[in-house]
Design a protein around this motif. Structure first.
Motif, PDB file in Angstrom:
ATOM      1  N   UNK A   1       0.825  -1.205   0.000  1.00 14.19           N
ATOM      2  CA  UNK A   1       0.000   0.000   0.000  1.00 14.19           C
ATOM      3  C   UNK A   1       0.861   1.258   0.000  1.00 14.19           C
ATOM      4  N   UNK A   2       1.929   1.266   0.795  1.00 14.75           N
ATOM      5  CA  UNK A   2       2.766   2.460   0.886  1.00 14.75           C
ATOM      6  C   UNK A   2       3.587   2.681  -0.378  1.00 14.75           C
ATOM      7  N   UNK A   3       3.978   1.610  -1.051  1.00 14.34           N
ATOM      8  CA  UNK A   3       4.801   1.759  -2.247  1.00 14.34           C
ATOM      9  C   UNK A   3       3.974   2.067  -3.485  1.00 14.34           C
ATOM     10  N   UNK A   4       2.779   1.491  -3.590  1.00 11.61           N
ATOM     11  CA  UNK A   4       1.987   1.623  -4.812  1.00 11.61           C
ATOM     12  C   UNK A   4       0.784   2.531  -4.664  1.00 11.61           C
ATOM     13  N   UNK A   5       0.351   2.768  -3.434  1.00 13.22           N
ATOM     14  CA  UNK A   5      -0.872   3.539  -3.233  1.00 13.22           C
ATOM     15  C   UNK A   5      -0.681   5.023  -3.477  1.00 13.22           C
ATOM     16  N   UNK A   6      -1.745   5.653  -3.966  1.00  8.45           N
ATOM     17  CA  UNK A   6      -1.723   7.090  -4.183  1.00  8.45           C
ATOM     18  C   UNK A   6      -2.265   7.837  -2.974  1.00  8.45           C
ATOM     19  N   UNK A   7      -2.361   9.150  -3.111  1.00  9.03           N
ATOM     20  CA  UNK A   7      -2.827   9.989  -2.006  1.00  9.03           C
ATOM     21  C   UNK A   7      -4.205  10.580  -2.249  1.00  9.03           C
ATOM     22  N   UNK A   8      -4.820  10.216  -3.368  1.00  6.34           N
ATOM     23  CA  UNK A   8      -6.093  10.824  -3.694  1.00  6.34           C
ATOM     24  C   UNK A   8      -7.277  10.055  -3.148  1.00  6.34           C
ATOM     25  N   UNK A   9      -8.350  10.782  -2.853  1.00  9.43           N
ATOM     26  CA  UNK A   9      -9.589  10.157  -2.444  1.00  9.43           C
ATOM     27  C   UNK A   9      -9.470   9.340  -1.182  1.00  9.43           C
TER      28      UNK A   9
END
Length: 246
Positions: free
Chosen positions: A30-38
């Motif tokens: 999650x921390x490596x691939x996840x974005x910050x939107x929504x």
């Protein structure tokens, strides 16, 4: 290295080693691939705070504080220092801060897993998962390798101080004076621990007994559910970005 001394017997949070593996995979992914939107902002924030919270609950406040300070420092560097720089300096600062901020929580969780898992518990979990010995034995050696290497590093540092060998007096050669004996010790430690593992019957063809007991409890179910939910949210955000962009 000081932080890698295992205190599994002093823990207040007891999780099955398999739960820690699932949690480590979920947090790192999650921390490596996840974005910050929504909605992913909330998911990433929860996964970010999870490792530091576990370290604090398990009584490792010093480690939690140091790693949290490293994360906040890298975040502040990217948010406040990088905009004042230009060109290559800005790119290097942003890249360094991004890498540190994404990997520090994973390292904190890995430290928690190492510090709260004994070799017997790990081998018992590997046996329950039917993991072959050629994978389980090298991984079990790692649980003693890093703490032992930390002890050797402290001994080398003490020897350097006794001989008045410091970075100021020796300059760049100080790194060589520390790394050469440390690398030699690392090779010796790996061989000794492998021999000790085989001497204890880890390579025997018959089933082994373990002093550590493993099993899932309610807290394991909760942690696994949260980890799977976070991973599912990440997969959904990657497949359908508009689905959770609220």
């Amino acid at each position: 290295m000081e932080l890698l001394r295992s205190k599994a017997g002093e823990r207040s949070v007891r999780l099955d080693p398999r739960t820690k593996m699932v949690m480590l995979f979920a947090v790192s992914t999650v921390l490596l691939l996840g974005g910050n939107g929504g909605a992913m902002f909330a998911v990433r924030t929860a996964m970010l705070l999870f490792p530091f919270g576990l370290l604090a609950i398990s009584g490792r406040m010093h480690a939690a504080g140091l790693m949290l300070a490293a994360y906040l420092g890298s975040y502040a560097l990217a948010a406040f220092a990088a905009p004042t720089l230009e060109g290559i300096a800005n790119a290097i600062t942003v890249a360094t801060a991004t890498v540190v901020s994404r990997f520090v929580p994973t390292l904190a969780l890995a430290y928690f897993a190492f510090a709260t898992t004994t070799v017997s518990e790990f081998m018992a979990a590997m046996g329950r998962m039917r993991i072959p010995d050629w994978i389980a034995i090298p991984l079990s050696v790692l649980f003693r390798f890093f703490p032992t290497l930390g002890q050797e590093a402290r001994a080398i540092n003490a020897a350097m101080r006794m001989r008045n060998i410091t970075p100021i007096s020796r300059g760049a050669s100080y790194v060589e004076n520390c790394l050469v004996p440390l690398m030699s010790c690392a090779v010796s430690i790996g061989e000794d621990l492998s021999a000790a593992a085989l001497a204890r019957g880890l390579g025997a063809p018959w089933p082994r007994t373990n002093t550590g007991s493993v099993g899932f409890a309610l807290v394991d179910a909760v942690v696994i559910a949260v980890s799977l939910a976070a991973t599912a949210a990440l997969a959904l955000s990657l497949a359908f970005p508009e689905a959770i962009a609220w």
